[in-house]
Design an enzyme around this catalytic site. Structure first.
Site, short mmCIF file in Angstrom:
data_model
loop_
_atom_site.label_atom_id
_atom_site.label_comp_id
_atom_site.label_asym_id
_atom_site.label_seq_id
_atom_site.Cartn_x
_atom_site.Cartn_y
_atom_site.Cartn_z
N GLY A 278 0.70 -1.35 0.05
CA GLY A 278 0.20 0.15 0.23
C GLY A 278 1.20 1.37 0.19
O GLY A 278 0.42 2.05 0.02
N TYR B 88 -13.90 -4.44 9.27
CA TYR B 88 -12.52 -3.80 9.26
C TYR B 88 -11.78 -3.70 11.27
O TYR B 88 -10.99 -4.16 11.24
CB TYR B 88 -12.44 -2.10 9.34
CG TYR B 88 -11.17 -1.60 9.82
CD1 TYR B 88 -10.55 -1.24 8.18
CD2 TYR B 88 -10.90 -0.70 10.34
CE1 TYR B 88 -8.75 -0.27 8.57
CE2 TYR B 88 -10.40 0.28 9.93
CZ TYR B 88 -8.85 0.66 9.78
OH TYR B 88 -7.65 0.98 9.59
N THR C 226 -13.11 -5.74 13.52
CA THR C 226 -12.57 -7.09 13.69
C THR C 226 -10.67 -7.86 13.35
O THR C 226 -10.58 -7.97 13.86
CB THR C 226 -13.25 -8.36 13.48
OG1 THR C 226 -14.54 -7.84 13.91
CG2 THR C 226 -13.43 -9.60 13.11
#
Length: 257
Positions: free
Chosen positions: A18, A165, A167
């Site tokens: 990313g 998200y 979790t």
């Protein structure tokens, strides 16, 4: 050792997933400033290429972009091998690729849940596994998992409604701690950063709709900017953190207090 030497990354190689935008780009920039060579990966190779070119020109370091779907094990293996061929080693792995999905629990599609878990959790596992094999051989490495303040606390749906998200990021935090104890014997440090609310493409929609409510949950009463994660990222990547492993560093304005 002088303080500036503790934070020096000259001659080191970092693989950042990313890395073409947002927090990944911010981390790449501070590493480049400290002399680190960069392998930047994401599904959108052109974004990584652009960041790699900019940082290479600005800081005089070697940087290269790679196309990578972090949920695809064969792609992960292939890209890690390419990075090792291009740079000869990986000293630092930053697992930053992430996905989210906003919806009430009772309406969230299974497909959305699976996508978020696969990118955030499985992707972190696959990169750590592939790069970790190399780090075990060289008997050294720094792994930094980008978790989230959302994995440390809970909020009512009026503030955030992204149970997949939250979790997944809680899972990343536990993965970090477990991997740290497994690989400490190999001189591999595994830590996590838990960012709070920063202005990124991922958070844009939430902030457009609920910024006032979000800010009310942050004791410092502000949203993170493009510089606020850099200190934590450089600390965990360098000799400055050589007695730190299995920790979660919250950079969240106090929102998890």
């Amino acid at each position: 050792m002088k303080v500036n030497e503790l934070f020096d990354l000259t001659g080191k190689v970092a693989l950042i997933t990313g890395g073409g935008r947002g927090l990944g780009e911010q981390i790449a920039e501070v590493y480049a400033e400290m002399g680190c060579e960069l392998a930047l990966c994401s599904r959108k190779k052109e974004s990584c290429d652009g960041v790699a070119e900019r940082l290479s020109n600005e800081y005089g370091i070697k940087a290269k972009g790679y196309a990578l779907d972090v949920t695809n094990e064969e792609q992960v293996k292939s890209v890690v091998n390419k990075v090792l061929a291009d740079f000869e080693k990986v000293d630092i792995l930053v697992n930053n690729s992430g996905a989210t999905w906003g919806a009430p629990v009772e309406e969230m599609p299974l497909e959305a849940w699976n996508k978020v878990m696969n990118v955030n959790v499985t992707g972190t596992f696959l990169l750590s596994k592939a790069v970790g094999k190399h780090m075990i051989e060289q008997n050294h490495g720094k792994i930094i998992n980008i978790a989230s303040a959302a994995g440390l606390t809970v909020r009512p749906p009026e503030v955030t409604n992204t149970i997949g998200y939250t979790t997944s990021k809680a899972a990343v935090i536990h993965f970090t701690k477990d991997l740290a104890i497994k690989w400490a014997r190999h001189n591999i440090y595994v830590n996590a950063i838990a960012p709070g609310m920063f202005r990124t493409k991922m958070t844009k929609g939430t902030l457009e709709q609920k910024e006032e409510k979000v800010v009310e949950t942050i004791p410092l009463r502000k949203i993170g900017d493009e510089n606020m994660l850099k200190g934590a990222a450089i600390y965990l990547a360098t000799q400055a953190s050589d007695f730190v492993t299995g920790t979660v560093l919250s950079v969240d304005g106090g929102s998890t207090l």
